[in-house]
Design a protein around this motif. Sequence first.
Motif, PDB file in Angstrom:
ATOM      1  N   GLY B 203       0.868  -1.346   0.078  1.00 59.10           N
ATOM      2  CA  GLY B 203      -0.007  -0.162  -0.042  1.00 59.10           C
ATOM      3  C   GLY B 203       0.687   1.385  -0.096  1.00 59.10           C
ATOM      4  N   VAL B 204       0.353   2.264  -0.295  1.00 55.35           N
ATOM      5  CA  VAL B 204       0.847   3.485  -0.448  1.00 55.35           C
ATOM      6  C   VAL B 204      -0.035   4.646   0.161  1.00 55.35           C
ATOM      7  CG1 VAL B 204       2.388   3.227  -2.373  1.00 55.35           C
ATOM      8  CG2 VAL B 204       0.084   4.287  -2.827  1.00 55.35           C
ATOM      9  N   ALA B 205       0.294   5.809   0.697  1.00 56.62           N
ATOM     10  CA  ALA B 205      -0.404   6.688   1.248  1.00 56.62           C
ATOM     11  C   ALA B 205      -0.995   7.693  -0.200  1.00 56.62           C
ATOM     12  CB  ALA B 205       0.139   7.593   2.267  1.00 56.62           C
ATOM     13  N   LEU B 206      -1.972   8.529   0.457  1.00 54.44           N
ATOM     14  CA  LEU B 206      -2.288   9.431  -0.673  1.00 54.44           C
ATOM     15  C   LEU B 206      -2.450  10.669  -0.123  1.00 54.44           C
ATOM     16  CD1 LEU B 206      -5.130   7.345  -2.482  1.00 54.44           C
ATOM     17  CD2 LEU B 206      -2.929   7.762  -3.297  1.00 54.44           C
ATOM     18  N   ARG B 207      -1.797  11.897  -0.452  1.00 54.50           N
ATOM     19  CA  ARG B 207      -1.611  13.023   0.413  1.00 54.50           C
ATOM     20  C   ARG B 207      -2.173  13.959  -0.228  1.00 54.50           C
ATOM     21  NH1 ARG B 207       4.692  11.751   0.314  1.00 54.50           N
ATOM     22  NH2 ARG B 207       3.914  11.350  -1.720  1.00 54.50           N
ATOM     23  N   ASP B 208      -2.795  14.974   0.529  1.00 55.32           N
ATOM     24  CA  ASP B 208      -3.325  16.300  -0.131  1.00 55.32           C
ATOM     25  C   ASP B 208      -2.139  17.120  -0.434  1.00 55.32           C
ATOM     26  OD1 ASP B 208      -2.561  17.610   2.222  1.00 55.32           O
ATOM     27  OD2 ASP B 208      -4.553  17.947   2.837  1.00 55.32           O
ATOM     28  N   PRO B 209      -2.415  18.282  -1.003  1.00 56.24           N
ATOM     29  CA  PRO B 209      -1.204  19.088  -1.655  1.00 56.24           C
ATOM     30  C   PRO B 209      -0.341  19.746  -0.317  1.00 56.24           C
ATOM     31  CG  PRO B 209      -3.238  19.741  -2.622  1.00 56.24           C
ATOM     32  CD  PRO B 209      -3.653  18.808  -1.801  1.00 56.24           C
ATOM     33  N   ARG B 210      -0.745  19.602   0.729  1.00 56.99           N
ATOM     34  CA  ARG B 210      -0.008  19.932   1.716  1.00 56.99           C
ATOM     35  C   ARG B 210       0.802  18.803   2.334  1.00 56.99           C
ATOM     36  NH1 ARG B 210      -4.669  21.689   5.665  1.00 56.99           N
ATOM     37  NH2 ARG B 210      -5.301  19.781   4.859  1.00 56.99           N
ATOM     38  N   GLY B 211       0.728  17.570   1.900  1.00 58.86           N
ATOM     39  CA  GLY B 211       1.393  16.462   2.344  1.00 58.86           C
ATOM     40  C   GLY B 211       0.782  15.710   3.432  1.00 58.86           C
ATOM     41  N   VAL B 212      -0.420  16.211   3.695  1.00 58.17           N
ATOM     42  CA  VAL B 212      -1.169  15.263   4.777  1.00 58.17           C
ATOM     43  C   VAL B 212      -1.877  14.167   4.214  1.00 58.17           C
ATOM     44  CG1 VAL B 212      -2.922  15.529   6.507  1.00 58.17           C
ATOM     45  CG2 VAL B 212      -1.671  17.356   6.049  1.00 58.17           C
ATOM     46  N   PRO B 213      -1.875  12.878   4.681  1.00 58.58           N
ATOM     47  CA  PRO B 213      -2.176  11.717   4.173  1.00 58.58           C
ATOM     48  C   PRO B 213      -3.764  11.656   4.289  1.00 58.58           C
ATOM     49  CG  PRO B 213      -1.242  11.263   6.306  1.00 58.58           C
ATOM     50  CD  PRO B 213      -0.803  12.517   6.137  1.00 58.58           C
ATOM     51  N   ILE B 214      -4.483  11.533   3.384  1.00 61.78           N
ATOM     52  CA  ILE B 214      -5.920  11.653   3.403  1.00 61.78           C
ATOM     53  C   ILE B 214      -6.538  10.236   3.017  1.00 61.78           C
ATOM     54  CG2 ILE B 214      -6.186  14.075   2.872  1.00 61.78           C
ATOM     55  CD1 ILE B 214      -6.952  13.471   0.229  1.00 61.78           C
ATOM     56  N   GLY B 215      -5.855   9.404   2.366  1.00 57.53           N
ATOM     57  CA  GLY B 215      -6.404   8.310   1.962  1.00 57.53           C
ATOM     58  C   GLY B 215      -5.165   7.067   1.609  1.00 57.53           C
ATOM     59  N   THR B 216      -5.622   5.871   1.430  1.00 52.86           N
ATOM     60  CA  THR B 216      -4.534   4.975   1.128  1.00 52.86           C
ATOM     61  C   THR B 216      -4.934   4.259  -0.146  1.00 52.86           C
ATOM     62  OG1 THR B 216      -5.426   3.014   2.248  1.00 52.86           O
ATOM     63  CG2 THR B 216      -4.263   4.684   3.441  1.00 52.86           C
ATOM     64  N   LEU B 217      -3.986   3.708  -1.097  1.00 50.55           N
ATOM     65  CA  LEU B 217      -4.472   2.842  -1.939  1.00 50.55           C
ATOM     66  C   LEU B 217      -3.629   1.517  -1.770  1.00 50.55           C
ATOM     67  CD1 LEU B 217      -6.047   2.855  -4.790  1.00 50.55           C
ATOM     68  CD2 LEU B 217      -3.889   3.711  -5.705  1.00 50.55           C
ATOM     69  N   GLY B 218      -4.190   0.479  -1.760  1.00 55.87           N
ATOM     70  CA  GLY B 218      -3.618  -0.854  -1.867  1.00 55.87           C
ATOM     71  C   GLY B 218      -3.967  -1.900  -2.579  1.00 55.87           C
TER      72      GLY B 218
END
Lengths: 277, 277
Positions: B203-218
Amino acid sequence: MGVQTIDRAVAILHWLGNSGEQGMRLVELQRALGLKRPTVHRILSSLMEHGLVSNDSRTHLYRLGWEAAVLGWSSVPVGFDLRETAQGAMSRLAEETGATVVLCACSRRETVCIDRKAGSYPIKVFTVEVGTRRPLGVGAGSIAALAALPEEEADAVIKGLMEPLQSYPEALRRSIVPSVRLARKTGFAVSDGLVLPTVIGVGVALRDPRGVPIGTLGIASFKDSASDKRISDYAQLLLREQAKIERAFRDKMMARAKTQALAPRPAAVRHAAPANR
Amino acid sequence: MGVQTIDRAVAILHWLGNSGEQGMRLVELQRALGLKRPTVHRILSSLMEHGLVSNDSRTHLYRLGWEAAVLGWSSVPVGFDLRETAQGAMSRLAEETGATVVLCACSRRETVCIDRKAGSYPIKVFTVEVGTRRPLGVGAGSIAALAALPEEEADAVIKGLMEPLQSYPEALRRSIVPSVRLARKTGFAVSDGLVLPTVIGVGVALRDPRGVPIGTLGIASFKDSASDKRISDYAQLLLREQAKIERAFRDKMMARAKTQALAPRPAAVRHAAPANR
DNA sequence: CCTGATCGTCCATTATGCGGACTGTTGCTG
DNA sequence: CAGCAACAGTCCGCATAATGGACGATCAGG
């Protein structure tokens, strides 16, 4: 009847949804709800703790929060994903007509705009933002949805609609009954300048497999000399997409029925999940 | 701190989301929340009145209702539509790998599965349903999300995670810190049989433009002799899609910033909409 | 620096939500 | 098919949790 606090919280969520990206200030909400400021503030704070509401600390504007979206996504298998299902239709319509395409979901006696796509035509008609709530009866799609209800039910709903429609022009109110009647025959509805002058809307209802209207699909365009001719073109396109979307729903339901079949009644404790308080 | 009733209502909504299509019975909820039955029942009734919860009158099972989805859709412009944005990525991954692709949203200290696509491979790995909530730390994407947080914050979160993770195996808890450390280096995380034996997740993290993780893809797949080799392939694909999705977010944000520019502070009463109570 | 608007917090009061106890329903079992 | 067990739903007196009046803080404009 309901739980007071929940009623109020939900009302706040509706208002904030309706205010969209714009957001709302505390006093506005206070006035909208007719409650005292501390009460609204306390409920907002609680909703913020849960992430359902966010607050721009610079402008003090309140908006719906990230958790509202998460809640929606996690509920999608239960209903169907109207938004996703209609994606293709919206792109095609925007492409083919160049006008603005609007997708709404039915929410009790209101419709909520849940997606919008602007075509290439240089004059954009943005009558509603995503999130905007309007009583049934306002807008072409809305009329079509009323027309999709069983006649008796529609009459009852229309009766109850007169009060929330107070703030809309007399002409709009008077047009509802005949418009609905017409829409029942043709399968689509037209709103000619009733909501906003010089804007014409054409709309159809989107029904679930049982025939209950769950949303509306509409095209909004600027009124000009050629618009009368366009109406029937738009209507044909909308009816085509309506058929596709409703077929997609039926297929999804069939697929689901297969996997579930005779859902057994549950018996014991199952998961041990949420870390919730 | 919060408003008791709202806290309880939100907890109920989370549990019901977690139970997905399956739904939950009144007693289950009662036990899950540690409240008295009449209390749960009253709150459920209120939520039902608002359409946020539905109840199958035959089986007495409670589920999230249509209005939960509507609320989510109407809040989407405010956040970004993670689900829609990731559609393409999910299809491509399912197609290319044949495995099961899972999209989750970060919700406080949990992740919520918001979409799932099965590839063509005949052995389907369905570890989570749409709606399933799990504490951070459970699953590969979840680890990647922790790794995407600033180090201090991650440590704090992990500390607070030990309690909700009680019901998970010791091995999983012990693996979190080293896994996160590794994920910080490689940009992706692997969960080898920790959540469910013989299932490997990448899995990887999905980050918003500020770098905060808002989701994951796996990607989840069955463990076999070739799976070690596949892991790095999967990771590469995930990183590719991660880049695409995060770029899409950045673009959307740019587009929005243009239209809004210096958002003026509001002043007066605006819309006169919702017909609420 | 004052004025008028809004936002946020405190705390005494009481309306509101709580939950023990009862009734109704469903499905299993002997 | 009577009897039991487990669950759903309702009632109502009590006490707790939410209410809202009042105060202080903050900010924009004149």
